[in-house]
Scaffold this active site. Sequence first.
Site, PDB file in Angstrom:
ATOM      1  CB  ALA A   9      -0.958  -0.025   1.175  1.00 39.42           C
ATOM      2  N   GLY A  10       1.743   1.372  -1.011  1.00 38.19           N
ATOM      3  CA  GLY A  10       2.527   2.596  -1.203  1.00 38.19           C
ATOM      4  C   GLY A  10       1.696   3.572  -2.016  1.00 38.19           C
ATOM      5  CG  ASN A 103       7.474   1.149 -13.553  1.00 39.31           C
ATOM      6  OD1 ASN A 103       6.457   1.373 -14.200  1.00 39.31           O
ATOM      7  ND2 ASN A 103       8.182   2.099 -12.959  1.00 39.31           N
ATOM      8  CB  ALA A 129       0.105   8.191  -7.054  1.00 39.65           C
ATOM      9  CE  LYS A 182       4.492   3.061 -17.284  1.00 45.51           C
ATOM     10  NZ  LYS A 182       5.021   2.643 -16.067  1.00 45.51           N
ATOM     11  CG  ASN A 186       9.081   2.614 -17.342  1.00 45.94           C
ATOM     12  OD1 ASN A 186       8.193   1.813 -17.146  1.00 45.94           O
ATOM     13  ND2 ASN A 186       8.943   3.888 -17.009  1.00 45.94           N
ATOM     14  CG  ASN A 190      12.164   5.158 -15.581  1.00 43.19           C
ATOM     15  OD1 ASN A 190      11.717   5.970 -16.370  1.00 43.19           O
ATOM     16  ND2 ASN A 190      11.389   4.488 -14.754  1.00 43.19           N
ATOM     17  CG  ASN A 200      11.194  12.270 -16.378  1.00 42.78           C
ATOM     18  OD1 ASN A 200      12.098  11.750 -15.726  1.00 42.78           O
ATOM     19  ND2 ASN A 200       9.939  11.852 -16.291  1.00 42.78           N
ATOM     20  CB  SER A 253       9.556   5.422 -10.579  1.00 43.51           C
ATOM     21  OG  SER A 253       9.863   4.772 -11.793  1.00 43.51           O
TER      22      SER A 253
HETATM   23  O1  PAF Z   1       8.643   5.330 -14.110  1.00 46.39           O
HETATM   24  C1  PAF Z   1       8.391   6.528 -14.300  1.00 46.39           C
HETATM   25  O2  PAF Z   1       8.913   7.412 -13.620  1.00 46.39           O
HETATM   26  C2  PAF Z   1       7.400   6.918 -15.377  1.00 46.39           C
HETATM   27  O3  PAF Z   1       6.763   5.779 -15.827  1.00 46.39           O
HETATM   28  C3  PAF Z   1       7.991   7.683 -16.581  1.00 46.39           C
HETATM   29  C4  PAF Z   1       6.919   8.622 -17.101  1.00 46.39           C
HETATM   30  C5  PAF Z   1       8.392   6.782 -17.704  1.00 46.39           C
HETATM   31  C6  PAF Z   1       9.215   8.434 -16.267  1.00 46.39           C
HETATM   32  O4  PAF Z   1       8.960   9.468 -15.334  1.00 46.39           O
END
Ligand code: PAF
Length: 304
Positions: A9-10, A103, A129, A182, A186, A190, A200, A253
Amino acid sequence: MQHWHILGAGAIGGLFATLLQDAGIPCTLLLRDDDPDLAAGSACITLRRDDQLHKHRFAVSANSEDSPLSYLLVCTKAYDMVPAIAGIEHRLAPGATILLLANGLGYQEQVQARWPRLDCFAGSTTEGAFREARRSICHAGHGSTLVGQPGRPSAPDWFASWQGLQTSCEWSADIDTVLWRKLAINCAINPVTALHRCPNGALAEQPQLAALVRELCTEISAIAIASGQAGAVEDLHPQVMAVIRATASNRSSMLQDVLAGRETEIDYLTGYLLAQGQQFGVEAPRNALLLQALKAQNAGHAPA
Ligand code: PAF
């Protein structure tokens, strides 16, 4: 009505707990045995959205309890998926529904291989979030969520209630492509932001970083195509640049993990990509160097 339990629950797990509760779907947080909210008998999550605070109170359950779980949402970091589920496996009802939302790629196969009798679903979300304090979440940006199960064209019955959430939540008949897209995005953003410790937007503004992102996209596309995922990397570079511009002031992230001294998800992003490259005989030297450099930079960082 299904009763969902949330493991992890993060920020994202907490956000989905509030969305489920708002839609009238019973929802309980699973907590480690030493969590102080267990003694209190409930947990309060505060969600900040558009500068308004929304408080939600949840039932809680210790991981070590033994009441069975039939519907489980897991929102841990990619590398915590298997250990976290192992911690509650004694509670999993036969054929339980489990939805994995994190992710990266690789952990889905690990979970399915270790618990073959679970009905395992995967999701990908662009909800923005982040955690502001222990049980305080900022819902910074509305996104959309896609859920699916490889090889399953239509949604199971339980998904009807998820379509009533106050956010865009859709069934995907091709979740593999969604997860690969995705992953590709990423992998291009990232690790670069984490290594250079930049927001970013720097990846569009600084010519050297922009050139690196372009090269990464070329290698990522070649591996995806060799893996049978050409659809996931159509127009990858323009898509990556669009995400960079749309999230210019955000910290990725992975950068947040590095700054907090946490383990990163690199093994389930670039690590997974390179393993696929190896399997299909496609080299990706830029991605490999990035992974090495990031691991070297973070070596010795004690987890927070
Ligand atoms: O993991 C993340 O931070 C996001 O999915 C993204 C938009 C690819 C990078 O900030």
